[in-house]
Design a protein around this motif. Structure first.
Motif, mmCIF file in Angstrom:
data_model
loop_
_atom_site.group_PDB
_atom_site.id
_atom_site.type_symbol
_atom_site.label_atom_id
_atom_site.label_comp_id
_atom_site.label_asym_id
_atom_site.label_seq_id
_atom_site.Cartn_x
_atom_site.Cartn_y
_atom_site.Cartn_z
ATOM 1 N N THR A 215 2.890 -7.855 4.905
ATOM 2 C CA THR A 215 1.522 -8.096 5.343
ATOM 3 C C THR A 215 0.999 -6.919 6.156
ATOM 4 N N VAL A 216 -0.264 -6.589 5.907
ATOM 5 C CA VAL A 216 -0.942 -5.581 6.708
ATOM 6 C C VAL A 216 -2.301 -6.135 7.103
ATOM 7 N N PRO A 217 -2.765 -5.822 8.328
ATOM 8 C CA PRO A 217 -4.094 -6.289 8.720
ATOM 9 C C PRO A 217 -5.177 -5.463 8.033
ATOM 10 N N ILE A 218 -6.197 -6.138 7.518
ATOM 11 C CA ILE A 218 -7.359 -5.438 6.981
ATOM 12 C C ILE A 218 -8.598 -6.053 7.628
ATOM 13 N N TYR B 176 -4.432 -1.133 -7.760
ATOM 14 C CA TYR B 176 -5.209 -1.960 -6.826
ATOM 15 C C TYR B 176 -5.242 -1.340 -5.434
ATOM 16 N N ALA B 177 -4.092 -0.814 -5.035
ATOM 17 C CA ALA B 177 -3.968 -0.347 -3.655
ATOM 18 C C ALA B 177 -4.764 0.932 -3.417
ATOM 19 N N PHE B 178 -4.939 1.724 -4.456
ATOM 20 C CA PHE B 178 -5.705 2.964 -4.313
ATOM 21 C C PHE B 178 -6.871 2.958 -5.293
ATOM 22 N N PHE B 308 0.751 -1.090 -1.288
ATOM 23 C CA PHE B 308 -0.167 -1.543 -0.238
ATOM 24 C C PHE B 308 0.320 -1.098 1.135
ATOM 25 N N ILE B 309 1.621 -1.011 1.282
ATOM 26 C CA ILE B 309 2.181 -0.498 2.530
ATOM 27 C C ILE B 309 1.928 0.995 2.610
#
Lengths: 274, 372
Positions: A215-218, B176-178, B308-309
């Protein structure tokens, strides 16, 4: 009776208990909806798959129970008992901020020690017991289809909800000029940070892609005049306007808040990219 | 067909004659010819955790410490369990596939798909991952199964490294992440394949004699007790084969599952307890690439979500370093490494780790100026 015990294969018995333990744990958290504290809803079908495989493994290994072995060591199995022990003994604790941003999870946990951890413990603690109660609300959450929510403005304003938070954020950050000056409504928790300009804070949601570990905050930076009274990590609902501004060298969309009201934590506090 | 039957028959006979079959994997421990050390370590960890738990229970029940803050433990536990919850189904899937290969696919078929002595083997190994969309924890047992079935180690290594990166889900999540840099998803596949091929090629240049662990090596001759006592080869029907698949999978689960749990424990500890500050104040392309590669190794995030990380590091690190994170992560991380140790010889694993690390580092150093 003594005879049966004597013939029982303890090695196979321990394995059977471990396997069934995992299957039971998976089943119970799916039933209670607690599973969403751990992983993305997309993982749930895989968990059913795992349960079925485990049960088949146990069934096919049942004959082993009658084959007694000597000189069995149980050491290798202890590591399997560890997650089972903590799984049944400790309630899940949702993250306040990203574990990936390292020590911040610590800070988050401390910050929430008062109000937040209390309610999350009580709500999750009740889950196994009253799974019936939880069931109704769960059926909705599992109807999660994975489709892209349509991004449509409602009465000329942007409304961010649980389902479209990530998609709207991406859209606004990508085409920020198109949304400058638009009205926006969003719910999230407050993240304060010393690096921000005084009185500013971030309105954040936790983005989960796979499980809690990623999880990361957005979210958005917010500007609010009376923000010194706000408590870090508390949940709020804001209405405001998007303003594109130069912020510490970056061009960012910032929500200038007109109205801010405290709100309760949503049932599912995570948002998903897909 | 005849060959296949012979094989099965020797398989079964040896199972029947070997009374120490169960002993083999309980005594040899989860993984190791020298079972003492990891076993002791696990016992140690278990005792510590059990003691901590009971201490906690006592503290919680006594009034004087009713307000003790244990949320750090709860967070840690949640991260730990969530990694396991999402990894177990994929691990089981990988084990099932490996078992199915073991039981249904003959060595000849495998050798036909993986041609022994040509570059074609590498190409197949690189492409095969597209049709096997699972993440890195499922791939280790499958790769080990392929080696058991006679696939040469170089091709198996290429498959092991390429599969988690050419995986369609991984490509999609990178996309998706980029959203503004779609070329990154393609570059990731491209660089990943280069590393996978180069690593496989290194094993071709410097071959290894003993690849698998003793327990795994002897699979065909000893440790499957499946249906041995009540069937002979001609009677070996579908049901028996299915039974064999599941029993084999269960047994492998106890061989590699412990490593997965241990890896999840380590990486969740790092995620929750190590302060972020250690990543700040980095300068220089080489150092930042190195740091991101180590971060990928330590964090052990599933390859389907690590993009995503990676994205969260974009402001802090140059793109070359972020790419290093996304290349190394799927190929090598703590839980993956421990699982490799559960199936392959230590020597092979160490060599593999060094090769992957060096190739990735050099490649990223070369392309970093273009990526910015």
């Amino acid at each position: 009776m003594r005879n049966i015990l004597y013939e029982l294969n303890l090695d196979a018995l321990v394995k059977t208990i471990i396997l069934l333990g995992f299957a039971l744990f998976f089943f119970l958290i799916i039933q209670s909806g607690q599973v969403l504290t751990y992983v993305h809803p997309r993982i749930v079908p895989y968990m059913y798959f795992a349960i079925i495989v485990i049960i088949l493994m146990v069934l096919f290994s049942l004959p082993d129970l009658r084959r007694r072995q000597k000189n069995v060591t149980y050491l290798p199995y202890l590591i399997f008992l560890l997650p089972l022990l903590t799984a049944f003994a400790l309630p899940p604790q949702a993250m306040d901020t990203s574990p990936i941003s390292f020590g911040s999870a610590n800070a988050g946990a401390e910050g929430s020690a008062g109000s937040r951890s209390d309610d999350s413990i009580s709500s999750s603690g009740s889950n196994i017991g009253d799974s019936n109660v939880a069931d109704d609300s769960q059926s909705d959450q599992y109807s999660y289809s994975g489709r892209e929510p349509e991004l449509q403005m409602i009465d000329g304003s942007i409304v961010l909800d649980d389902d479209n938070f990530y998609q709207w954020s991406e859209e606004i950050f990508t085409n920020m000029d198109a949304y400058a000056g638009k009205q926006i409504e969003a719910t999230g928790f407050i993240m304060q940070n010393e690096q921000l300009i005084k009185n500013d804070f971030a309105l954040a949601r936790l983005l989960m892609t796979c499980c809690v570990a990623d999880t990361v905050p957005i979210g958005f930076l917010c500007r609010y005049e009376e923000s010194e009274n706000l408590e870090d990590h508390s949940w709020i609902k804001v209405t405001g306007n998007i303003k594109v501004m130069d912020y510490n060298g970056q061009t960012l969309p910032v929500i200038v808040i007109d109205k801010l009201e405290p709100t309760s934590k949503p049932d599912n506090e995570y948002v998903y990219p897909y | 067909m005849k060959d296949k039957i012979d094989k099965l028959s020797s398989f079964l006979d040896s199972g029947k004659n070997n009374t120490g079959q169960l002993k083999l994997y309980s005594e040899a421990g989860l993984e190791n010819p020298k079972p003492k050390k990891p076993g002791d370590l696990m016992l140690f960890i278990f005792i510590i955790m059990a003691a901590a738990y009971f201490l906690l229970a006592i503290i919680k029940s006594s009034n004087w410490a009713a307000n003790v803050d244990i949320s750090w433990l709860l967070v840690f536990n949640t991260v730990f369990l969530s990694i396991l919850i999402q990894a177990f189904p994929f691990l089981l899937l990988g084990l099932l596939v490996a078992s199915i290969i073991q039981v249904f696919v003959s060595s000849e078929t495998i050798t036909r798909i993986f041609p022994r002595s040509s570059g074609l083997g590498f190409i197949v190994a690189m492409v095969a991952g597209v049709f096997f969309p699972v993440c890195d924890c499922a791939i280790v047992p499958v790769a080990a199964g392929l080696v058991k079935r006679g696939v040469p180690l170089p091709a198996a290594v290429t498959f092991l490294l390429a599969a988690p990166i050419v995986n369609p889900i991984v490509i999609a999540s990178t996309w998706y992440a980029f959203p503004n840099e779609p070329y990154l998803a393609l570059l990731r596949v491209y660089f990943g394949l280069i590393v996978a091929f180069a690593a496989g090629f290194m094993f071709r240049l410097f071959p290894e004699e003993h690849v698998l662990l003793l327990t795994a090596d002897n699979f065909n001759s000893c440790n499957c007790s499946c249906s041995c006592d009540h069937s002979n080869v001609e009677m070996m029907g579908l049901r028996d084969k299915v039974e064999m698949i599941f029993r084999h999978a269960a047994q492998e689960f106890f061989q590699v599952g412990g490593f997965l749990i241990f890896g999840a424990l380590l990486s969740s500890a790092v995620q929750v307890f190590v302060p972020k500050d250690i990543l700040n104040g980095v300068s220089g392309a080489a150092v930042s690439i190195l740091i991101m590669m180590i971060a990928a190794f330590v964090l052990s995030v599933c390859s389907t979500s690590d993009a995503f990380i990676a994205r969260t590091f974009v402001n802090q690190f140059p793109m070359g370093a972020v790419m290093g994170f996304m290349i190394l992560g799927p190929m090598l991380d703590i839980k993956n490494l421990l699982m490799l140790l559960g199936s392959f010889q230590k020597r092979v694993v160490i060599k593999l780790v060094l090769i992957i690390f060096c190739i990735t580092f050099i490649l990223m150093l070369i392309v970093a100026p273009w990526l910015g």
